[in-house]
Design an enzyme around this catalytic site. Structure first.
Site, short mmCIF file in Angstrom:
data_model
loop_
_atom_site.label_atom_id
_atom_site.label_comp_id
_atom_site.label_asym_id
_atom_site.label_seq_id
_atom_site.Cartn_x
_atom_site.Cartn_y
_atom_site.Cartn_z
N HIS A 24 25.97 -75.41 60.83
CA HIS A 24 25.34 -75.02 62.10
C HIS A 24 25.68 -75.99 63.20
O HIS A 24 25.65 -77.19 62.99
CB HIS A 24 23.81 -74.95 61.93
CG HIS A 24 23.38 -73.93 60.93
ND1 HIS A 24 23.47 -74.14 59.58
CD2 HIS A 24 22.89 -72.68 61.09
CE1 HIS A 24 23.05 -73.07 58.94
NE2 HIS A 24 22.69 -72.15 59.82
N TYR A 51 13.81 -48.89 89.77
CA TYR A 51 13.19 -47.99 88.80
C TYR A 51 12.10 -48.62 87.94
O TYR A 51 11.51 -47.94 87.09
CB TYR A 51 14.22 -47.25 87.94
CG TYR A 51 15.02 -48.06 86.94
CD1 TYR A 51 16.25 -48.60 87.30
CD2 TYR A 51 14.58 -48.24 85.64
CE1 TYR A 51 17.01 -49.29 86.38
CE2 TYR A 51 15.34 -48.94 84.71
CZ TYR A 51 16.55 -49.47 85.09
OH TYR A 51 17.31 -50.16 84.18
N SER A 111 20.09 -49.44 80.09
CA SER A 111 21.37 -48.77 79.85
C SER A 111 21.73 -48.65 78.36
O SER A 111 22.16 -47.59 77.93
CB SER A 111 22.49 -49.46 80.61
OG SER A 111 22.27 -49.35 82.00
N GLY A 128 24.25 -54.88 99.21
CA GLY A 128 25.14 -54.01 98.44
C GLY A 128 24.64 -52.58 98.34
O GLY A 128 25.38 -51.62 98.62
N GLY A 140 14.00 -44.68 92.15
CA GLY A 140 15.24 -45.25 91.62
C GLY A 140 15.59 -44.72 90.25
O GLY A 140 16.73 -44.81 89.81
N LYS A 193 29.70 -69.42 55.88
CA LYS A 193 28.82 -69.12 57.01
C LYS A 193 28.89 -70.24 58.04
O LYS A 193 28.75 -71.41 57.70
CB LYS A 193 27.37 -68.98 56.55
CG LYS A 193 26.42 -68.78 57.73
CD LYS A 193 24.95 -68.73 57.37
CE LYS A 193 24.13 -68.74 58.67
NZ LYS A 193 22.70 -68.92 58.44
N ASP A 211 26.93 -45.88 92.00
CA ASP A 211 25.56 -46.08 92.46
C ASP A 211 25.21 -45.06 93.53
O ASP A 211 24.18 -44.42 93.51
CB ASP A 211 25.41 -47.46 93.13
CG ASP A 211 25.05 -48.53 92.12
OD1 ASP A 211 24.58 -48.17 91.02
OD2 ASP A 211 25.25 -49.71 92.43
N ARG A 255 25.95 -60.85 66.88
CA ARG A 255 25.03 -60.36 65.85
C ARG A 255 25.11 -58.84 65.70
O ARG A 255 24.64 -58.29 64.73
CB ARG A 255 23.60 -60.79 66.18
CG ARG A 255 23.48 -62.30 66.30
CD ARG A 255 22.06 -62.72 66.62
NE ARG A 255 21.92 -64.18 66.69
CZ ARG A 255 21.79 -64.97 65.64
NH1 ARG A 255 21.78 -64.46 64.43
NH2 ARG A 255 21.68 -66.27 65.78
N ARG A 301 13.08 -68.17 53.45
CA ARG A 301 13.15 -69.52 53.99
C ARG A 301 12.07 -70.37 53.33
O ARG A 301 10.93 -70.42 53.79
CB ARG A 301 12.96 -69.47 55.50
CG ARG A 301 14.22 -69.02 56.25
CD ARG A 301 15.33 -70.06 56.17
NE ARG A 301 14.95 -71.28 56.88
CZ ARG A 301 15.37 -71.59 58.10
NH1 ARG A 301 16.19 -70.81 58.75
NH2 ARG A 301 14.97 -72.72 58.67
N MET A 303 8.57 -56.40 96.50
CA MET A 303 8.85 -56.68 95.10
C MET A 303 7.84 -57.71 94.59
O MET A 303 7.31 -58.50 95.36
CB MET A 303 10.26 -57.27 95.00
CG MET A 303 11.12 -56.67 93.93
SD MET A 303 12.76 -57.37 94.11
CE MET A 303 13.71 -56.29 93.12
N LYS A 323 28.41 -57.27 91.16
CA LYS A 323 29.05 -56.05 91.68
C LYS A 323 30.16 -56.34 92.68
O LYS A 323 31.15 -55.62 92.72
CB LYS A 323 28.01 -55.16 92.37
CG LYS A 323 27.07 -54.49 91.39
CD LYS A 323 26.16 -53.51 92.13
CE LYS A 323 25.12 -52.96 91.18
NZ LYS A 323 24.38 -51.83 91.75
N GLU A 354 16.38 -63.05 53.50
CA GLU A 354 16.60 -64.48 53.39
C GLU A 354 15.25 -65.15 53.28
O GLU A 354 14.46 -65.11 54.24
CB GLU A 354 17.34 -65.04 54.61
CG GLU A 354 17.55 -66.56 54.48
CD GLU A 354 18.04 -67.23 55.76
OE1 GLU A 354 17.54 -66.89 56.85
OE2 GLU A 354 18.92 -68.11 55.66
C1 LIG Z 1 11.50 -51.54 98.42
O1 LIG Z 1 12.49 -51.47 97.43
C2 LIG Z 1 12.51 -52.54 96.52
C3 LIG Z 1 13.68 -52.37 95.58
O2 LIG Z 1 14.85 -52.11 96.24
C4 LIG Z 1 11.22 -52.57 95.77
O3 LIG Z 1 11.20 -53.67 94.88
C5 LIG Z 1 10.07 -52.69 96.74
O4 LIG Z 1 8.85 -52.62 96.02
C6 LIG Z 1 10.12 -51.60 97.77
N1 LIG Z 1 9.11 -51.85 98.76
C7 LIG Z 1 7.98 -51.17 98.83
C8 LIG Z 1 7.04 -51.57 99.90
O5 LIG Z 1 7.71 -50.25 98.09
#
Ligand SMILES: *[C@@H]1O[C@H](CO)[C@@H](O)[C@H](O)[C@H]1NC(C)=O
Ligand SMILES: *[C@@H]1O[C@H](CO)[C@@H](O)[C@H](O)[C@H]1NC(C)=O
Ligand SMILES: *[C@@H]1O[C@H](CO)[C@@H](O)[C@H](O)[C@H]1NC(C)=O
Ligand SMILES: *[C@@H]1O[C@H](CO)[C@@H](O)[C@H](O)[C@H]1NC(C)=O
Ligand SMILES: *[C@@H]1O[C@H](CO)[C@@H](O)[C@H](O)[C@H]1NC(C)=O
Length: 535
Positions: free
Chosen positions: A148, A482, A272, A395, A503, A175, A357, A213, A60, A457, A319, A58
């Site tokens: 639009h 994670y 995911s 949780g 994690g 469209k 989990d 999309r 523009r 965190m 959850k 397209e």
């Molecule tokens: C504890 O776990 C959380 C996530 O559940 C994480 O963000 C945090 O960094 C952790 N604390 C330490 C001190 O590692």
């Protein structure tokens, strides 16, 4: 909602530029918006678009500086490796052109005469435009008439009326683009798309409209837009062409493709879709996995109630609320009061909720312990008889406490609010501890510690729920997050000689379980490990 499917094969009318269709399961085209300020830049981007697998571009025109219509359009058409769609969007329709209307429409007519494959004409001027062409439209050029709405998405009835008006204005292709205030807005657009008797492009702008999309390929949309780069979009919420092709396997989608997704808010960061789509592709499973930015989960399930929407992962903050949306939940999910996986039974549409989990976390911890003790298999769990300390009574804390207890561990819950800890401890049958007492808690060596709080965190990365010197009593330390893979707690635990489980292992472990529920197939474990190692 019943999605009946009417299929339209509408070929790209451009002679030698015909799209080869051998690998495709749907005729929906991918169009790359080209928005350069100069013709040279546009030509470069058209080359990139072709190399990325675009079906058309397209162009523009409203973004061009020093625009010389006849000369520039000729060059653009000549240089484009793929069919061209010309758009010259005025400010009053969300574009950048703010000059004379007659001149603008003259330019669109010129593009048509010079050999554009498609031109986009706004609904407000479509009739006038058709009249001015007076039947001299080149055979190959298709007119997309567009409308639009940057505020919201109208009702199905209003959308139908809009489509009828667009059709009556002389459109070859209809469209409309609306704005998603809620993900359920997109369902109305799918409904219109599926029932359309004419080629139709129905897209919903904004992050909540993203599935419009992607899934337009399933519901029979004429085209979708995919950008060359992240964030360089011609309308809010456009994915990249690379994501459409590689992440969502766009060409493999068909009317019978099942939709899976992760429900959350926020959800855009979730890995995911990468994990599941890659796995679906590896075995040719006919499904697509998308991000679902959901504000109200009950409304989501009321709206997306067809069997097309077959399975869901569920994350924060939904959850707990997800439990009520299910017709049945398994005993674990019931005791924890949280569901992270929902399956729609295809025979009767009923929703079944599970909590995987804890399975992921517990089996990752068991694997960690087995590695440490160098024992393999065995009937009883490596957790049996162990003292298992969970920090946090939310949780995730609940799920872990429940899971550890089920494996025969002795459970201790530590929470800043002692009453919370005690409440959960009473429910699962364990002991409670205040967070302040954790530092001096050392009844024995070889304990297991699981952190489920947000202490440490971002941005408070220098905080920790337990000082390093107290970690020596633990054989294994687990963290439920994670990203980042190694938290401060895990780093200090490792330095203190504990086995650590991140994690990431929990994420992969719960994903095995969900994948098997989604597909009925064994999870490709090595592929999961390999995919996650890349991120
Ligand atoms: C504890 O776990 C959380 C996530 O559940 C994480 O963000 C945090 O960094 C952790 N604390 C330490 C001190 O590692
Ligand atoms: C367009 O892309 C195809 C496939 O990548 C390639 O074979 C072809 O050479 C490209 N055409 C041009 C003009 O760059
Ligand atoms: C568009 O123009 C053609 C040719 O002038 C005419 O036959 C047709 O009825 C017009 N369509 C509309 C919707 O005005
Ligand atoms: C663990 O077991 C393997 C064989 O299964 C053996 O080769 C290894 O030496 C053992 N390690 C320890 C620390 O016992
Ligand atoms: C304590 O438990 C509550 C849930 O009951 C949880 O939200 C909170 O994060 C926990 N805090 C700490 C520091 O353990």
């Amino acid at each position: 909602m019943c999605f009946r499917f009417f299929f339209f094969f509408f070929q790209v009318a451009s002679g030698s530029k015909l799209v080869s269709g051998s690998m495709r399961k749907n005729p929906t085209l991918i169009c790359v918006p080209i928005m350069g300020e100069s013709v040279d830049k546009m030509v470069v981007d058209m080359g990139k678009a072709n190399a990325s697998g675009a079906d058309l571009v397209e162009i523009r025109l409203d973004g061009l500086k020093n625009f010389n219509p006849r000369e520039n359009i000729k060059t653009l058409i000549k240089e484009s490796p793929v069919p061209t769609l010309f758009t010259y969007r005025p400010i009053w329709e969300g574009g950048q052109y703010d000059g004379d209307e007659n001149k603008r429409v003259d330019v669109l007519r010129l593009a048509m005469e010079l050999g554009a494959d498609y031109i986009d004409v706004e609904l407000q001027v479509a009739r006038e435009f058709n009249d001015s062409v007076r039947g001299k439209k080149p055979e190959k050029c298709k007119v997309i008439v567009s409308s639009h709405n940057y505020q919201y998405t109208p009702s199905v009835e209003d959308l139908s009326n809009l489509v009828a008006r667009i059709q009556a204005s002389g459109a070859d292709i209809v469209k409309f683009a609306t704005t998603a205030l809620d993900i359920t807005d997109v369902a109305r657009v799918f409904q219109i798309t599926v029932h359309s008797q004419v080629p139709i492009i129905g897209l919903v702008m904004g992050e909540r409209g993203l599935i419009s999309r992607i899934l337009c390929a399933k519901f029979g949309g004429f085209l979708t837009f995919g950008t060359l780069e992240n964030g360089i979009v011609s309308a809010p919420g456009q994915p990249t062409i690379k994501d459409l092709l590689d992440l969502y396997n766009f060409r493999q989608m068909g009317p019978d493709t099942k939709v899976f997704g992760i429900i959350g808010k926020p959800v855009g960061h979730s890995k995911s879709p990468i994990l599941y789509n890659e796995a679906f592709k590896s075995v040719g499973f006919n499904g697509v996995f998308v991000h679902l930015l959901v504000d109200d989960i009950a409304k989501f399930f009321q709206t997306y109630s067809s069997n097309d929407f077959a399975g869901f992962s569920c994350t924060i903050p939904h959850k707990e609320a997800a439990v009520k949306c299910c017709d049945e939940v398994d005993t674990v999910a019931k005791s924890i009061g949280a569901v992270n996986c929902i399956i729609r039974r295809q025979s009767d549409g009923k929703l079944f909720g599970y909590n995987t989990d804890y399975v992921g976390a517990i089996s990752a911890i068991e694997d960690g312990l087995r590695g440490r003790l160098n024992v393999s298999g065995g009937v009883s769990s490596a957790l049996a008889g162990k003292l298992f300390v969970v920090i946090g009574a939310g949780g995730a804390g609940k799920a872990l406490a429940y899971g550890a207890k089920a494996k025969g561990a002795r459970v201790v819950i530590a929470n800043r609010t002692y009453d919370r800890a005690r409440e959960l401890a009473e429910t699962v049958g364990g002991h409670a501890l205040s967070l302040a007492d954790l530092e001096n808690f050392n009844p024995e060596d070889g304990m297991i510690l699981a952190n489920t709080t947000s202490i440490g965190m971002q941005p408070k990365v220098d905080e920790t729920p337990i000082p390093k010197h107290a970690l020596g009593h633990y054989a294994l330390v687990f963290d439920a997050v994670y990203t980042p893979k190694i938290t401060r707690l895990l780093r200090e635990a490792e330095e203190s000689g504990a086995t650590i489980v991140s994690g990431l292992e929990m994420f992969i472990g719960q994903a095995y379980e969900q994948y098997e529920r989604f597909t009925g197939l064994p999870a490709p474990k090595e592929l999961f490990q390999k995919t996650m190692a890349k991120y």
